[in-house]
Design an enzyme around this catalytic site. Sequence first.
Site, PDB file in Angstrom:
ATOM      1  N   ASP A 142       1.001  -1.085  -0.008  1.00  0.00           N
ATOM      2  CA  ASP A 142      -0.040  -0.029   0.028  1.00  0.00           C
ATOM      3  C   ASP A 142       0.951   1.372   0.115  1.00  0.00           C
ATOM      4  O   ASP A 142       1.618   1.321   0.910  1.00  0.00           O
ATOM      5  CB  ASP A 142      -0.801  -0.178   1.202  1.00  0.00           C
ATOM      6  CG  ASP A 142      -1.808   1.282   1.500  1.00  0.00           C
ATOM      7  OD1 ASP A 142      -1.575   2.391   0.777  1.00  0.00           O
ATOM      8  OD2 ASP A 142      -2.890   0.995   1.818  1.00  0.00           O
ATOM      9  N   TYR A 148     -10.215  15.165  -4.460  1.00  0.00           N
ATOM     10  CA  TYR A 148      -9.482  14.785  -5.813  1.00  0.00           C
ATOM     11  C   TYR A 148      -8.830  15.811  -6.453  1.00  0.00           C
ATOM     12  O   TYR A 148      -7.447  15.642  -6.562  1.00  0.00           O
ATOM     13  CB  TYR A 148     -10.543  14.038  -6.576  1.00  0.00           C
ATOM     14  CG  TYR A 148      -9.707  13.314  -7.697  1.00  0.00           C
ATOM     15  CD1 TYR A 148      -8.973  12.100  -7.493  1.00  0.00           C
ATOM     16  CD2 TYR A 148      -9.757  13.613  -8.883  1.00  0.00           C
ATOM     17  CE1 TYR A 148      -8.290  11.309  -8.494  1.00  0.00           C
ATOM     18  CE2 TYR A 148      -9.023  13.108  -9.832  1.00  0.00           C
ATOM     19  CZ  TYR A 148      -8.346  11.811  -9.890  1.00  0.00           C
ATOM     20  OH  TYR A 148      -7.582  11.147 -10.832  1.00  0.00           O
ATOM     21  N   LYS A 204      -4.900  16.333  -6.485  1.00  0.00           N
ATOM     22  CA  LYS A 204      -4.136  16.079  -7.793  1.00  0.00           C
ATOM     23  C   LYS A 204      -3.312  17.376  -7.816  1.00  0.00           C
ATOM     24  O   LYS A 204      -2.339  17.515  -8.562  1.00  0.00           O
ATOM     25  CB  LYS A 204      -4.764  15.702  -8.823  1.00  0.00           C
ATOM     26  CG  LYS A 204      -5.237  14.348  -8.858  1.00  0.00           C
ATOM     27  CD  LYS A 204      -4.122  13.336  -8.660  1.00  0.00           C
ATOM     28  CE  LYS A 204      -4.796  11.926  -9.192  1.00  0.00           C
ATOM     29  NZ  LYS A 204      -3.829  10.908  -8.813  1.00  0.00           N
TER      30      LYS A 204
HETATM   31  N1  LIG Z   1      -9.154   6.872 -15.020  1.00  0.00           N
HETATM   32  C1  LIG Z   1      -8.901   8.350 -15.511  1.00  0.00           C
HETATM   33  O1  LIG Z   1      -9.853   8.817 -16.052  1.00  0.00           O
HETATM   34  C2  LIG Z   1      -7.938   9.098 -14.790  1.00  0.00           C
HETATM   35  C3  LIG Z   1      -7.931  10.518 -15.022  1.00  0.00           C
HETATM   36  C4  LIG Z   1      -6.825  11.276 -14.529  1.00  0.00           C
HETATM   37  C5  LIG Z   1      -5.899  10.676 -13.776  1.00  0.00           C
HETATM   38  N2  LIG Z   1      -5.996   9.294 -13.154  1.00  0.00           N
HETATM   39  C6  LIG Z   1      -5.194   8.829 -12.404  1.00  0.00           C
HETATM   40  O2  LIG Z   1      -4.618   7.435 -12.719  1.00  0.00           O
HETATM   41  C7  LIG Z   1      -4.246   6.762 -11.923  1.00  0.00           C
HETATM   42  C8  LIG Z   1      -4.646   5.308 -12.385  1.00  0.00           C
HETATM   43  O3  LIG Z   1      -6.069   5.450 -12.435  1.00  0.00           O
HETATM   44  P1  LIG Z   1      -6.850   4.175 -13.250  1.00  0.00           P
HETATM   45  O4  LIG Z   1      -7.793   4.947 -13.671  1.00  0.00           O
HETATM   46  O5  LIG Z   1      -5.989   3.513 -14.042  1.00  0.00           O
HETATM   47  O6  LIG Z   1      -7.396   3.445 -11.878  1.00  0.00           O
HETATM   48  P2  LIG Z   1      -7.479   1.999 -11.525  1.00  0.00           P
HETATM   49  O7  LIG Z   1      -8.803   1.903 -10.330  1.00  0.00           O
HETATM   50  O8  LIG Z   1      -7.895   1.100 -12.912  1.00  0.00           O
HETATM   51  O9  LIG Z   1      -6.179   1.313 -11.236  1.00  0.00           O
HETATM   52  C9  LIG Z   1      -5.532   1.965  -9.616  1.00  0.00           C
HETATM   53  C10 LIG Z   1      -4.671   0.638  -9.126  1.00  0.00           C
HETATM   54  O10 LIG Z   1      -4.186   1.205  -8.160  1.00  0.00           O
HETATM   55  C11 LIG Z   1      -4.070   0.461  -7.211  1.00  0.00           C
HETATM   56  N3  LIG Z   1      -4.064   1.108  -5.833  1.00  0.00           N
HETATM   57  C12 LIG Z   1      -4.994   2.035  -5.313  1.00  0.00           C
HETATM   58  N4  LIG Z   1      -4.539   2.646  -3.985  1.00  0.00           N
HETATM   59  C13 LIG Z   1      -3.376   2.058  -3.720  1.00  0.00           C
HETATM   60  C14 LIG Z   1      -2.624   2.126  -2.901  1.00  0.00           C
HETATM   61  N5  LIG Z   1      -2.778   2.629  -1.687  1.00  0.00           N
HETATM   62  N6  LIG Z   1      -1.252   1.291  -2.811  1.00  0.00           N
HETATM   63  C15 LIG Z   1      -1.096   0.486  -3.938  1.00  0.00           C
HETATM   64  N7  LIG Z   1      -2.068   0.274  -5.146  1.00  0.00           N
HETATM   65  C16 LIG Z   1      -3.109   1.049  -4.900  1.00  0.00           C
HETATM   66  C17 LIG Z   1      -5.389  -0.301  -7.187  1.00  0.00           C
HETATM   67  O11 LIG Z   1      -5.553  -1.684  -6.538  1.00  0.00           O
HETATM   68  C18 LIG Z   1      -5.533  -0.334  -8.876  1.00  0.00           C
HETATM   69  O12 LIG Z   1      -4.920  -1.443  -9.255  1.00  0.00           O
HETATM   70  C19 LIG Z   1      -4.575   7.295 -10.451  1.00  0.00           C
HETATM   71  O13 LIG Z   1      -3.777   8.060  -9.892  1.00  0.00           O
HETATM   72  C20 LIG Z   1      -5.727   8.269 -11.245  1.00  0.00           C
HETATM   73  O14 LIG Z   1      -6.157   9.172 -10.248  1.00  0.00           O
HETATM   74  C21 LIG Z   1      -7.162   8.575 -13.789  1.00  0.00           C
END
Ligand SMILES: NC(=O)c1ccc[n+]([C@@H]2O[C@H](COP(=O)([O-])OP(=O)(O)OC[C@H]3O[C@@H](n4cnc5c(N)ncnc54)[C@H](O)[C@@H]3O)[C@@H](O)[C@H]2O)c1
Length: 258
Positions: free
Chosen positions: A65, A157, A161
Site C-alpha cells: 500500500d 480529488y 492532484k
Molecule cells: N481513469 C481516469 O480517468 C484518470 C484520469 C486522470 C488521472 N487518473 C489517475 O490515474 C491513476 C490510475 O488510475 P486508473 O484509472 O488506472 O485506476 P484503476 O482503479 O484502474 O487502477 C488503480 C490501481 O491502483 C491500485 N491502488 C489504489 N490504491 C493503492 C494503494 N494505496 N497502494 C497501492 N496500489 C493502490 C489499485 O489496486 C488499482 O490496481 C490514478 O492516480 C488516477 O487518479 C485517472
Amino acid sequence: MSRMRLEGHAALITGAGSGIGRATAELFAAEGAGVAILDRDGQAAESAASDISATGAEAHPVVADVSSAEEIARAVGRAARLLGRLDILYNNAGVGSSGSVVDTTEEDWDRCFAVNVKGTYLTSRAAIPHLESAGGGSIINQASVAALVGIQGFAAYCAAKGAVVSLTRAMAIDLAPVGIRVNALCPGTVYTPLMEPLMRERGGGSIERGLEITAAKYPIGRLGTPMEIARAALFLASDDSSFVTGTAFTADGGMTAQ
Ligand SMILES: NC(=O)c1ccc[n+]([C@@H]2O[C@H](COP(=O)([O-])OP(=O)(O)OC[C@H]3O[C@@H](n4cnc5c(N)ncnc54)[C@H](O)[C@@H]3O)[C@@H](O)[C@H]2O)c1
C-alpha cells in the site's frame, strides 16, 4: 526494426495491477524495460506480471500500500533487488473521491491525500536513492486534469492532484542536479474501474449515459484509453523527453485548452 525505447532500463510502476498503470507496464515492457508491478491488490499484480512475463519480458509483482511508509520502503527495496536497478518510477497509484467540500467526509479527504499525495512522497523517498545509484532517471507523478481545472463534485480529488503537481515542481528542482527528471502527467478521463462510480452518478444510474455526458466535455469528442496515457508516460520516461522536467504534461483530448 525500430529501436526499443527503454532497452536496459528498470521501471517501478505503482497501481500497475489495473487501468492506466497496467497498460503502461505492458508498454514499457514491450519497449525493453524490466518492470516491477506494485499494487495493494496482490492478485491484480500477479496477473499483470504473469501476462507480461508470458511475452518474454521481465516483470515482477510487488504488493504494498503506497500510503504505508513501512510497506513501501520494503517493496521499493524488493523491486530494486529483483530488477537489479531502478531508472524509472511512475507514481500512478491513486484513488478517487467524489463530493463537494460539504459532502466530503473527513475520512474520504484523508484517504484521497494519503494515497495520491503521501503515497507519491513515500514511494519517491524510497526510490530516489536507487535512481541516483543508476546515474539518474525519470519520475512521473500521476496527476489529472482535475489538478488544472475545477471539476464539479470532486473537491478532495482536485486538491490532491493539485498537490501532486506542486510536489512535482519542487522535486524537479531538487533532483535536477543528480540527473533525475520529474514530471506530472495530467490525463483526461479514461474509462477504468476508478471511474465507474463517477460515471454511474453522472449518468443518473447509467454508466453509458455518464460516459456520453463526459465525452461531450472533450473537444476530441471521446474519452482517452489507458494505452494513450501509457504512450504519454513512455515519452516522459524515455530519453525522448531529455530536456523536459517540472512540467504538468496533459494528455486530455483538449479538455483544459477550453
Ligand atoms: N481513469 C481516469 O480517468 C484518470 C484520469 C486522470 C488521472 N487518473 C489517475 O490515474 C491513476 C490510475 O488510475 P486508473 O484509472 O488506472 O485506476 P484503476 O482503479 O484502474 O487502477 C488503480 C490501481 O491502483 C491500485 N491502488 C489504489 N490504491 C493503492 C494503494 N494505496 N497502494 C497501492 N496500489 C493502490 C489499485 O489496486 C488499482 O490496481 C490514478 O492516480 C488516477 O487518479 C485517472
